[in-house]
Write a protein that holds these residues in place. Structure first.
Motif, PDB file in Angstrom:
ATOM      1  N   PRO A  76      13.640  -5.641 -15.086  1.00 55.62           N
ATOM      2  CA  PRO A  76      12.700  -4.516 -15.006  1.00 55.62           C
ATOM      3  C   PRO A  76      11.543  -4.840 -14.073  1.00 55.62           C
ATOM      4  CG  PRO A  76      13.174  -5.109 -17.299  1.00 55.62           C
ATOM      5  CD  PRO A  76      13.721  -6.193 -16.445  1.00 55.62           C
ATOM      6  N   ALA A  77      10.960  -3.797 -13.494  1.00 54.99           N
ATOM      7  CA  ALA A  77       9.779  -3.976 -12.648  1.00 54.99           C
ATOM      8  C   ALA A  77       8.562  -4.243 -13.533  1.00 54.99           C
ATOM      9  CB  ALA A  77       9.549  -2.728 -11.800  1.00 54.99           C
ATOM     10  N   LYS A  78       7.618  -5.004 -13.023  1.00 60.81           N
ATOM     11  CA  LYS A  78       6.334  -5.228 -13.713  1.00 60.81           C
ATOM     12  C   LYS A  78       5.393  -4.114 -13.280  1.00 60.81           C
ATOM     13  CE  LYS A  78       3.712  -7.615 -16.482  1.00 60.81           C
ATOM     14  NZ  LYS A  78       3.280  -8.985 -16.203  1.00 60.81           N
ATOM     15  N   LEU A  79       4.951  -3.286 -14.232  1.00 56.92           N
ATOM     16  CA  LEU A  79       4.207  -2.074 -13.905  1.00 56.92           C
ATOM     17  C   LEU A  79       2.721  -2.180 -14.198  1.00 56.92           C
ATOM     18  CD1 LEU A  79       6.808   0.461 -15.304  1.00 56.92           C
ATOM     19  CD2 LEU A  79       6.556  -0.340 -12.946  1.00 56.92           C
ATOM     20  N   ASN A  80       2.263  -3.324 -14.683  1.00 62.67           N
ATOM     21  CA  ASN A  80       0.844  -3.468 -14.994  1.00 62.67           C
ATOM     22  C   ASN A  80       0.473  -4.943 -14.947  1.00 62.67           C
ATOM     23  OD1 ASN A  80       1.915  -4.545 -17.374  1.00 62.67           O
ATOM     24  ND2 ASN A  80       1.672  -2.628 -18.501  1.00 62.67           N
ATOM     25  N   ASN A  81      -0.752  -5.261 -15.339  1.00 61.89           N
ATOM     26  CA  ASN A  81      -1.218  -6.647 -15.329  1.00 61.89           C
ATOM     27  C   ASN A  81      -1.230  -7.251 -16.727  1.00 61.89           C
ATOM     28  OD1 ASN A  81      -1.716  -6.770 -12.528  1.00 61.89           O
ATOM     29  ND2 ASN A  81      -3.637  -5.648 -12.804  1.00 61.89           N
ATOM     30  N   ALA A  82      -0.444  -6.694 -17.621  1.00 62.02           N
ATOM     31  CA  ALA A  82      -0.363  -7.235 -18.973  1.00 62.02           C
ATOM     32  C   ALA A  82       0.405  -8.557 -18.963  1.00 62.02           C
ATOM     33  CB  ALA A  82       0.324  -6.229 -19.895  1.00 62.02           C
TER      34      ALA A  82
END
Length: 482
Positions: A76-82
């Motif tokens: 999956p793509a990383k969509l945030n800085n979590a």
């Protein structure tokens, strides 16, 4: 609550939008052990613990595993800085764990996805029931070769290919990008509990369970190593004997650990803090990318984290039709939870002043009058499409979605063709931090969004993690959680 499906962007056949310019060359444990990562991260923020030598000693005590090449390319793509950390508990009977039986091999009876929100806003531990029937992808075996894809209980993944296979499975099920893993065994669990000087629990009645070596009085009490392990292991003398009921009890235990680890007395006592961190680092196994610098960054981001910001939930499940002793995910309830984790962004900043339009000084136009072409110049697959869908939901006319060659230095740009100053100004309000600039080759009246390494977060897009039935918050009263 079922999440509404966003309308797909409409792409116009007559909009031969020219390609945007290339990026500039420079400038721009076993079931209960989810708390280990939380407690470690929170305690690490203590100001007296910033010395490099201290960190080095702790870092050197962690057993590491390289998982490169074991997770596959379809991630999956990383969509945030979590930060998403997969926490697993091993039931291995090797070494110090031999006193708990001679069962061969090892399984993971605990699978918890620990999600740390951007900016330390909150943390949530999501438990995956051991008896969940799921699709497990092909995984590489530790000794060589691969296992075939199969439909089985979720803890089979750990047996097939260790932490990397469980990591790969959870990513496939949730579409959440995982950053690191932590594994803890029985002996490690006991060491950490003892380093905390015990953990408080609340028992509804007197318990005597010789099999679990568990003897407890009714009410509030503090348990240490063996008693704590027996408490989280026992299944039939507390509750209804189900795996789900045991998870709920163990989440209450985790919440108690978080309260203890974030207690001011703990944070201000260097000796106690060091003992806890030393026990924790000696007790875990992690991926080799969970480095010293990553831990320091994580600790800094969690400064100010309190017990009230930590929640524990269980993935919503329903009975598995073919076997009453098994469960399966309730997708209608689980998907909103997974989606909120994927899209958990930092809270939006205050709205900026409108971007001044050039020329006649006219105000920005409504989103419906903005034709925008979206180009993804990062390695995050699907980011352009996701951004296009969010813009469509806001009323923008997305006329094209495409990609550009990824660059590690490229930053997000908003460009506009002749006559599209006001349209670019509107897009800059929706995606702040990227002042628009004219681009002569652009099509008249069109705006171009080129997504770079700093992303394209839309203002106000902050998916709240939904409440889940039976969830436990770390600042709740112990005896009020049953």
């Amino acid at each position: 609550m079922q999440r509404a499906v966003a309308p797909s962007p409409v792409y116009f056949a007559d909009t031969a939008a020219p390609q945007p310019p290339g990026p500039p060359a420079r400038g721009r444990v076993w079931r209960v052990l989810g708390w280990v990562s939380i407690a470690m991260s929170v305690v690490l923020v203590a100001g007296s613990l910033t010395a490099y030598g201290f960190w080095r000693r702790l870092d050197g005590q962690i057993d590491r595993e390289n998982v490169d090449g074991k997770l596959g390319d379809n991630r999956p793509a990383k969509l945030n800085n979590a930060m998403n950390i997969l926490v697993m508990g091993s039931d291995s009977r090797a070494g110090e764990n031999s006193r708990y039986g001679t069962e061969a091999g090892q399984r993971s009876d605990t699978t918890i996805l620990l999600h740390l929100s951007p900016g330390g806003e909150h943390a949530i531990g999501i438990s995956f029931p051991r008896d969940s029937m799921v699709s497990i992808p092909s995984c590489k075996k530790p000794g060589g070769g691969s296992t075939p894809p199969q439909f089985a209980m979720i803890n089979t993944a750990f047996s097939n290919g260790g932490p990397a296979c469980t990591w790969k499975t959870i990513e496939a099920l949730t579409k959440v990008r995982i950053d690191h893993f932590v594994e803890v065994d029985f002996a490690g669990f006991k060491r950490v509990v003892d380093a905390l000087d015990g953990v408080e629990i609340c028992v509804p009645r007197r318990i005597d369970d010789p099999k679990a070596e568990l003897h407890l009085k009714a009410g509030r009490q503090v348990v240490h190593g063996d008693q704590a392990l027996g408490y989280v292991r026992t299944r039939y003398v507390l509750g209804d004997g189900s795996d789900l009921d045991r998870i709920k009890r163990q989440q209450a235990f985790m919440a108690s650990v978080v309260r203890k680890a974030t207690d001011k007395g703990m944070l201000t006592d260097p000796g106690r803090t060091y003992s806890f961190l030393s026990a924790a680092t000696k007790s875990i196994k992690a991926d080799d990318r969970f480095t010293l610098s990553v831990m320091q960054k994580l600790a800094g981001g969690l400064r100010g984290m309190s017990a009230g910001k930590v929640r524990f939930v269980t993935v919503p499940v329903q009975p598995f039709p073919q076997d009453k002793n098994r469960v399966q995910f309730n997708q209608a309830q689980a998907e909103p939870l997974f989606n909120a984790i994927r899209e958990d962004n930092a809270p939006p900043e205050p709205a900026p002043a409108p971007v001044p339009a050039q020329g006649n000084g006219a105000r920005p136009v409504p989103p419906a009058q903005v034709k925008v072409a979206v180009y993804n110049a990062t390695r995050a697959k699907g980011l352009g499409q996701r951004t296009a869908e969010q813009l469509t939901e806001r009323g923008f006319q997305v006329v094209k979605v495409g990609t550009r060659k990824a660059s590690s230095s490229a930053r997000t740009q908003i460009l506009y063709g002749p006559g599209a100053e006001r349209q670019a100004a509107r897009l800059a309000i929706a995606i702040p931090g990227h002042p628009p600039r004219a681009w002569a080759p652009g099509k008249p009246g069109y705006v171009y969004l080129l997504i770079g390494k700093d992303g394209a977060a839309l203002r106000g897009v902050n998916k709240a993690v939904p409440k889940v039935a039976g969830e436990i918050r770390a600042d709740q009263d112990l005896c009020g959680q049953s």
